[in-house]
Write a protein that holds these residues in place. Structure first.
Motif, short mmCIF file in Angstrom:
data_model
loop_
_atom_site.label_atom_id
_atom_site.label_comp_id
_atom_site.label_asym_id
_atom_site.label_seq_id
_atom_site.Cartn_x
_atom_site.Cartn_y
_atom_site.Cartn_z
N GLY A 1 0.71 -1.27 -0.08
CA GLY A 1 -0.18 -0.02 -0.08
C GLY A 1 0.87 1.22 -0.03
N LYS A 2 0.23 2.41 0.54
CA LYS A 2 0.82 3.64 0.20
C LYS A 2 1.86 3.96 -0.92
N THR A 3 2.93 3.57 -0.86
CA THR A 3 3.95 4.11 -2.07
C THR A 3 3.82 3.09 -3.04
N ALA A 4 3.47 1.73 -2.64
CA ALA A 4 3.13 0.85 -3.91
C ALA A 4 4.61 0.28 -4.32
N GLY A 5 5.58 0.15 -3.38
CA GLY A 5 6.90 -0.37 -3.71
C GLY A 5 7.94 0.40 -4.54
N ARG A 6 7.48 1.88 -4.64
CA ARG A 6 8.41 2.59 -5.32
C ARG A 6 9.28 3.74 -4.42
N GLY A 7 9.25 3.08 -3.06
CA GLY A 7 9.87 4.13 -2.31
C GLY A 7 9.61 5.74 -2.19
N HIS A 8 10.14 6.55 -1.69
CA HIS A 8 9.45 7.96 -1.30
C HIS A 8 10.15 8.86 -2.41
N LYS A 9 9.49 9.61 -2.96
CA LYS A 9 9.85 10.72 -4.02
C LYS A 9 10.72 10.52 -4.99
N GLY A 10 11.15 11.11 -5.53
CA GLY A 10 12.19 11.24 -6.77
C GLY A 10 11.69 10.75 -8.13
N GLN A 11 12.47 10.81 -9.27
CA GLN A 11 12.02 10.50 -10.33
C GLN A 11 11.27 9.19 -10.70
N LYS A 12 12.15 8.20 -9.94
CA LYS A 12 11.65 6.68 -10.19
C LYS A 12 10.06 6.45 -9.64
N SER A 13 9.90 7.31 -8.61
CA SER A 13 8.29 7.20 -7.91
C SER A 13 7.25 7.58 -8.76
N ARG A 14 7.50 8.40 -9.76
CA ARG A 14 6.54 9.10 -10.36
C ARG A 14 6.04 8.34 -11.86
N ALA A 15 4.86 8.37 -12.17
CA ALA A 15 4.53 7.87 -13.40
C ALA A 15 5.09 8.35 -14.61
N GLY A 16 5.84 7.68 -15.55
CA GLY A 16 6.18 8.09 -16.62
C GLY A 16 7.67 8.92 -16.50
N GLY A 17 8.04 8.83 -15.35
CA GLY A 17 9.63 9.48 -15.10
C GLY A 17 10.37 8.36 -14.86
N TYR A 18 11.31 8.59 -16.12
CA TYR A 18 12.68 7.69 -16.15
C TYR A 18 13.54 8.56 -16.94
N HIS A 19 14.74 8.05 -17.39
CA HIS A 19 15.72 8.50 -18.00
C HIS A 19 16.38 7.60 -19.02
N LYS A 20 17.16 8.05 -20.10
CA LYS A 20 17.84 7.42 -20.91
C LYS A 20 19.05 6.32 -20.44
N VAL A 21 19.37 5.43 -21.20
CA VAL A 21 20.51 4.72 -20.84
C VAL A 21 21.65 5.45 -20.57
N GLY A 22 22.48 5.33 -19.55
CA GLY A 22 23.82 6.22 -19.62
C GLY A 22 23.77 7.60 -18.90
N PHE A 23 22.27 8.03 -18.68
CA PHE A 23 22.26 9.41 -17.89
C PHE A 23 22.44 9.38 -16.62
N GLU A 24 23.26 10.26 -16.20
CA GLU A 24 23.72 10.52 -14.75
C GLU A 24 23.47 11.55 -14.05
N GLY A 25 22.26 11.94 -14.19
CA GLY A 25 21.40 12.97 -13.34
C GLY A 25 21.99 14.40 -14.00
N GLY A 26 22.43 14.53 -14.94
CA GLY A 26 23.17 15.83 -15.61
C GLY A 26 24.60 15.86 -15.53
N GLN A 27 25.03 14.90 -14.79
CA GLN A 27 26.63 15.03 -14.70
C GLN A 27 27.05 14.53 -15.85
N MET A 28 28.24 14.82 -16.48
CA MET A 28 28.79 14.57 -17.66
C MET A 28 28.95 12.98 -17.60
N PRO A 29 28.31 12.28 -18.59
CA PRO A 29 28.30 10.83 -18.35
C PRO A 29 29.73 10.12 -18.73
N LEU A 30 29.91 8.82 -18.23
CA LEU A 30 30.98 8.14 -18.52
C LEU A 30 31.84 8.11 -19.82
#
Length: 149
Positions: free
Chosen positions: A28-57
């Motif tokens: 219940g409550k968070t439905a296995g998604r944890g608290h807040k953040g991009q991964k908890s939202r519907a449709g919120g994810y990122h492309k492969v290799g994305f490091e939150g804006g940091q210059m990727p490896l």
């Protein structure tokens, strides 16, 4: 057996995971998604290799090297290898097929060149095989010839 008694074999069907159905379900409550953040939202994810804006490896590391795709079709044979071939199997005429059967070049190879490494004492006739200037001189000195078709 009757239609109202039919059911699948035990363990064949698995119940779907029903999230967000109250505290008693354990999901219940968070439905296995944890608290807040991009991964908890519907449709919120990122492309492969994305490091939150940091210059990727893959962009932090320098570009290096190049591997030619045509290199797999080119082969080279040394004078020492030719000497072993001529001595071992008593072959006077050497062409691409002979070299492939002897295992001196790979199966994909289309162009072969003889390089001057080692010595050649036997006369050998090359058909459809190139040679460097030094190798050509060594082959002719041993009494051989080169016929590039």
């Amino acid at each position: 057996m009757e239609l109202n008694n039919l059911k699948p074999a035990a363990g064949a069907k698995h119940a779907r995971r029903r999230v967000g159905r109250g505290i008693g379900s354990g999901l219940g409550k968070t439905a296995g998604r944890g608290h807040k953040g991009q991964k908890s939202r519907a449709g919120g994810y990122h492309k492969v290799g994305f490091e939150g804006g940091q210059m990727p490896l893959q962009r932090r590391l320098p570009k290096r090297g190049f591997k030619s795709q045509s290199a797999k079709f080119n082969g080279e044979v040394t004078l020492a290898a030719l000497e072993r071939l001529v001595t071992g199997s008593n072959v006077a005429d050497v062409d691409l097929l002979t070299l492939k059967q002897a295992g001196l070049v790979g199966e994909l190879v289309k162009n072969v060149k003889v390089i001057k490494s080692g010595e050649l004492t036997k006369a050998v006739k090359l058909n459809g095989i190139g040679a460097t200037a030094g190798a050509k001189a060594a082959i002719e000195a041993a009494g051989g010839s080169i016929a590039t078709a």
